[in-house]
Motif scaffolding. Structure first.
Motif, PDB file in Angstrom:
ATOM      1  N   SER A  92     -10.649   4.878  -0.546  1.00 39.37           N
ATOM      2  CA  SER A  92     -10.228   5.151  -1.911  1.00 39.37           C
ATOM      3  C   SER A  92      -9.873   3.843  -2.608  1.00 39.37           C
ATOM      4  N   VAL A 142      -7.415   2.705  -5.914  1.00 35.31           N
ATOM      5  CA  VAL A 142      -6.401   3.240  -6.825  1.00 35.31           C
ATOM      6  C   VAL A 142      -5.578   2.101  -7.425  1.00 35.31           C
ATOM      7  N   PRO A 143      -4.871   2.352  -8.542  1.00 34.53           N
ATOM      8  CA  PRO A 143      -3.915   1.366  -9.054  1.00 34.53           C
ATOM      9  C   PRO A 143      -2.615   1.415  -8.253  1.00 34.53           C
ATOM     10  N   GLU A 144      -1.923   0.281  -8.224  1.00 38.67           N
ATOM     11  CA  GLU A 144      -0.651   0.204  -7.499  1.00 38.67           C
ATOM     12  C   GLU A 144       0.332  -0.651  -8.278  1.00 38.67           C
ATOM     13  N   GLY A 185       2.490   3.880  -5.321  1.00 36.95           N
ATOM     14  CA  GLY A 185       1.121   4.270  -5.647  1.00 36.95           C
ATOM     15  C   GLY A 185       0.802   5.594  -4.977  1.00 36.95           C
ATOM     16  N   THR A 186      -0.285   6.203  -5.364  1.00 37.40           N
ATOM     17  CA  THR A 186      -0.729   7.441  -4.722  1.00 37.40           C
ATOM     18  C   THR A 186      -2.248   7.396  -4.611  1.00 37.40           C
ATOM     19  N   THR A 187      -2.775   8.006  -3.558  1.00 41.24           N
ATOM     20  CA  THR A 187      -4.190   7.837  -3.252  1.00 41.24           C
ATOM     21  C   THR A 187      -4.819   9.146  -2.770  1.00 41.24           C
ATOM     22  N   PRO A 188      -6.023   9.500  -3.275  1.00 42.39           N
ATOM     23  CA  PRO A 188      -6.703  10.723  -2.842  1.00 42.39           C
ATOM     24  C   PRO A 188      -7.718  10.430  -1.731  1.00 42.39           C
ATOM     25  N   HIS A 189      -7.918  11.417  -0.859  1.00 43.03           N
ATOM     26  CA  HIS A 189      -8.897  11.265   0.218  1.00 43.03           C
ATOM     27  C   HIS A 189      -9.559  12.611   0.499  1.00 43.03           C
ATOM     28  N   ALA A 198      -5.177  -3.589  -8.189  1.00 39.01           N
ATOM     29  CA  ALA A 198      -6.213  -2.636  -7.797  1.00 39.01           C
ATOM     30  C   ALA A 198      -6.206  -2.612  -6.274  1.00 39.01           C
ATOM     31  N   TRP A 240      -3.878  14.343  -1.275  1.00 37.74           N
ATOM     32  CA  TRP A 240      -3.271  13.173  -1.909  1.00 37.74           C
ATOM     33  C   TRP A 240      -2.138  12.661  -1.039  1.00 37.74           C
TER      34      TRP A 240
END
Length: 207
Positions: A60, A62-64, A82-86, A34, A101
């Protein structure tokens, strides 16, 4: 004859033991974490100049997934996925730049200090390439926002804590040095340092 058979049996047992040891020392390891993503944003330049403009990028969680390959007991390479939104907005003037993203695959070279210890710390350094995608949700007065993809650098420190022969707990911290140029409405260009701090908690499995 008996001596020959005994010697052959010993050699066979040694070969089986060596094979088992090699299997136990697989060079491959995976982890799932996490990940808490904490941007440390800074606006370094705007064209045309707007002296009062500032930028804010949301945190943010996110899972990784990461994949590690051990070249030796101490030296390994890790690919972090992984990818992350902001959400992004500005103040002075206030603009809602919508959401974006980030896909930032990162490759680090690591040194593991105590690969057979009960606590196994490591450090790493490497390169990152960030892809920006999924822009949308802009507020009034903003018709289009785009971000330049680009390379950055990464520093890493963490610790593995084995809980069985193959499983481990993991805590990992990375600092990504990442900059981009954002273009708003095709006219305003802003150079932005994002420099996210990544704090991860998870589990790993050594094959």
């Amino acid at each position: 004859m008996k001596k020959t058979m005994f010697t052959a049996a010993l050699l066979t047992a040694a070969a089986i033991a060596a094979t088992a040891q090699a299997a136990d020392q697989s060079p491959w390891q995976i982890r799932g974490r996490a990940l808490i993503v904490l941007p440390e944003e800074d606006l370094t330049g705007v064209s045309p100049s707007i002296p009062t403009l500032d930028v804010s990028i949301s945190d943010s969680v996110v899972p990784e997934l990461d994949i590690t390959y051990f070249f030796t007991k101490n030296i390994a390479a890790e690919l972090i996925l992984g990818t992350t939104p902001h959400n992004v907005d500005t103040s002075g003037p206030k603009l809602d730049l919508g959401h974006i993203w980030l896909l930032p695959p990162t490759l680090t070279l690591q040194y593991h200090f105590a690969p057979e210890g009960k606590i196994r710390p490591y450090i790493g350094a490497g390169v990152n390439y960030t892809i920006f995608y999924g822009q949308g949700g802009e507020g009034p007065g903003v018709t289009d926002v785009s971000y330049d993809n680009g390379f950055g650098w990464a520093l890493q420190a963490g610790v593995d804590m084995p809980i069985s022969e193959h499983w481990m707990l993991n805590v990992d911290v990375k600092q990504i040095f990442l900059s981009t140029t954002a273009t708003v409405n095709g006219a305003i260009k802003a150079d932005v340092d994002i420099n996210p701090l990544l704090v991860g908690f998870g589990v790993g499995y050594r094959f």
